[in-house]
Every structure is written in C-alpha cells, then in structure tokens.
Write a protein that holds these residues in place. Structure first.
Motif, PDB file in Angstrom:
ATOM      1  N   LEU A  50       0.822  -1.210   0.000  1.00 50.55           N
ATOM      2  CA  LEU A  50       0.000   0.000   0.000  1.00 50.55           C
ATOM      3  C   LEU A  50       0.853   1.256   0.000  1.00 50.55           C
ATOM      4  N   LEU A  55      -5.976   2.724   0.496  1.00 53.55           N
ATOM      5  CA  LEU A  55      -6.455   1.380   0.221  1.00 53.55           C
ATOM      6  C   LEU A  55      -7.893   1.397  -0.288  1.00 53.55           C
ATOM      7  N   ALA A  58      -8.303  -4.938  -0.621  1.00 54.76           N
ATOM      8  CA  ALA A  58      -7.262  -5.964  -0.725  1.00 54.76           C
ATOM      9  C   ALA A  58      -7.952  -7.318  -0.840  1.00 54.76           C
ATOM     10  N   ILE A 226      -5.309  -1.073   9.271  1.00 55.75           N
ATOM     11  CA  ILE A 226      -5.740  -1.104   7.875  1.00 55.75           C
ATOM     12  C   ILE A 226      -7.182  -0.617   7.730  1.00 55.75           C
ATOM     13  N   MET A 230      -8.755   2.579   4.887  1.00 54.97           N
ATOM     14  CA  MET A 230      -9.477   2.221   3.677  1.00 54.97           C
ATOM     15  C   MET A 230     -10.188   3.452   3.134  1.00 54.97           C
TER      16      MET A 230
END
Length: 254
Positions: A50, A55, A58, A226, A230
């Motif tokens: 990333l 993001l 994934a 994570i 996003m």
C-alpha cells in the motif's frame, strides 16, 4: 514495463499511486515464498504494498478444503485483518492432486473494478495474467506486479508499469516470530495444492540492471490499522461489493 530514469523522483512516482487495489494469488504467493524459505506476514505485506497510497480493497484468492476447520480459522484471520477473501473449493483430479484455479476470478475483479481504483497491485508470477494486466492498463490504471523475480514470468514483468521484487524486501514482509505468535495454521490455506508449473524450474533471471524500486517505505512512519485507512468511497459503494464481513465463495456453477 516502464524503466524510470535516475532523474525521476521516487516519491513523485509514489504519489501517483492514488487509490490502490491489491489482488493476491494465494497459491502462487505461498509456493513462491516457500521456494525462497520465507514465511509471509500478510499484515506487513499489505502495508508495504500500500505504501502511502489509499487502500481501495485488498483481495486474497485461495482454494479451500470445506472440511478443514483450521483453514477456515486462517481465512477468518485474513478477513479480520483487512482482506476480502475469495475462495473456491478444491477439486480432486485423476492423478490425486487437488486444485482450485482462481485466475478467471482475479482477472474479472481487476477489470470490473478498473476505474474505481488508480493503481492495481497484482501479487502473482503467473504468465496467464499478461492479457489482464494489459487490459487494465488500457483502461488508464497503473498496474504493478509483485512477486519473487526468479518465480515470475518475464512477460508479466514486462507488461507491468512497475515490478516489486519481494526477495529484495523480504525482511519487510517476513513474519517476526520473536515478537508475535507463530501462525503455522495460516500455511494450510494452500498446502494441499501443488505448486504452479513455473516453480518446478525457476525462471532464469537475465543479467540486466534492475529498474528503480517501486516502493520506498519509511521504517519510522506511523501505520494506522488497515481498517482506518481504507478509502471512504469503498464504504459508500459497499453494497455493490457485498457485506464486508462475508467471504466470497466461488463455484463452477457461477
């Protein structure tokens, strides 16, 4: 593949990555990493791929054994750590091998979502993806290929905008067993599948100077969870992609 000259600023290249979609060919990556005696930490891999991009999604594609409870535990761990799992039941063939080919699913997802992301990162060394990579590039998206150079088809490297050699950043994506639990159970997600054909005989690496690296990671940089990085547009379009908490199961009837 574009080879950047030495006057280019790596951080400038990095800045053009925008929204990043990551597509991981689970079986291909597992056998390539095992070939190089590396245990992949998927959280680390996701963060490295990333970089400072945003993001989008994934994806992790893998064959599964419906009766393997520990395997489902691994996939649950993946889902809870930022991955959208696309799974397909293993088929048993006449020679006793068990396989689940998800090449079509990977190619379709890359193409159908092109335009909603700026950069696609394909983690695979399979030459079968050459046409898909070209097609995504024709739609105006940047396409990066990540893999171990000796186990990646040269044609796939050539059509990518950038190649990320995982062997050169192995220490950044390797499991740290001294500071984290040993997740041996993660390995069974592909252990019942044979290695891809290109791993039987490693692909010769031509004696040419490598291009500048695609990724530059600041070891001192703070990396939030994570889920918190996003891109917001993913949440807005979540209904089109299905519930984030569900696995995607693929059958031959679909």
């Amino acid at each position: 593949m574009n080879h950047f000259d030495s006057t280019n600023n790596i951080s400038l290249q990095f800045g053009h990555r925008g929204k990043v979609a990551i597509f991981i060919d689970g079986n291909n990556l597992f056998h390539a990493a095992r070939f190089h005696n590396i245990d992949i930490d998927y959280n680390k891999l996701l963060r490295v791929l990333l970089g400072d991009g945003r993001l989008f999604r994934a994806f992790f594609y893998t064959g599964v054994d419906a009766g393997a409870e520990r395997q489902q535990g691994f996939l649950l761990w993946m889902r809870r750590n930022g991955f959208r799992v696309v799974q397909k039941e293993l088929k048993t063939f006449y020679d006793g091998t068990r396989k689940a080919n998800l090449d079509v699913e990977i190619a379709v997802d890359m193409l159908s979502l092109a335009g909603r992301y700026d950069t696609a990162v394909l983690v695979s060394g399979d030459e079968d993806f050459v046409y898909a990579v070209n097609s995504v590039a024709y739609k105006g998206c940047r396409v990066e290929v990540a893999g171990f150079r000796s186990n990646t088809a040269p044609k796939l490297i050539d059509v990518a905008d950038c190649f990320i050699d995982l062997s050169e950043i192995a220490e950044k994506v390797r499991k740290d067993f001294s500071h984290s639990p040993r997740y041996e159970d993660r390995d069974i997600h592909v252990s019942q599948q044979p290695p891809p054909s290109q791993f039987i005989e490693p692909v010769p690496v031509p004696d040419v100077p490598p291009p500048p690296p695609c990724l530059v990671e600041d070891d001192d940089a703070f990396h939030p969870a994570i889920g918190s990085i996003m891109d917001a547009s993913v949440t807005e379009g979540a209904d089109q992609l299905g519930p984030g908490g569900d696995f995607i199961r693929v059958t031959d009837d679909q």
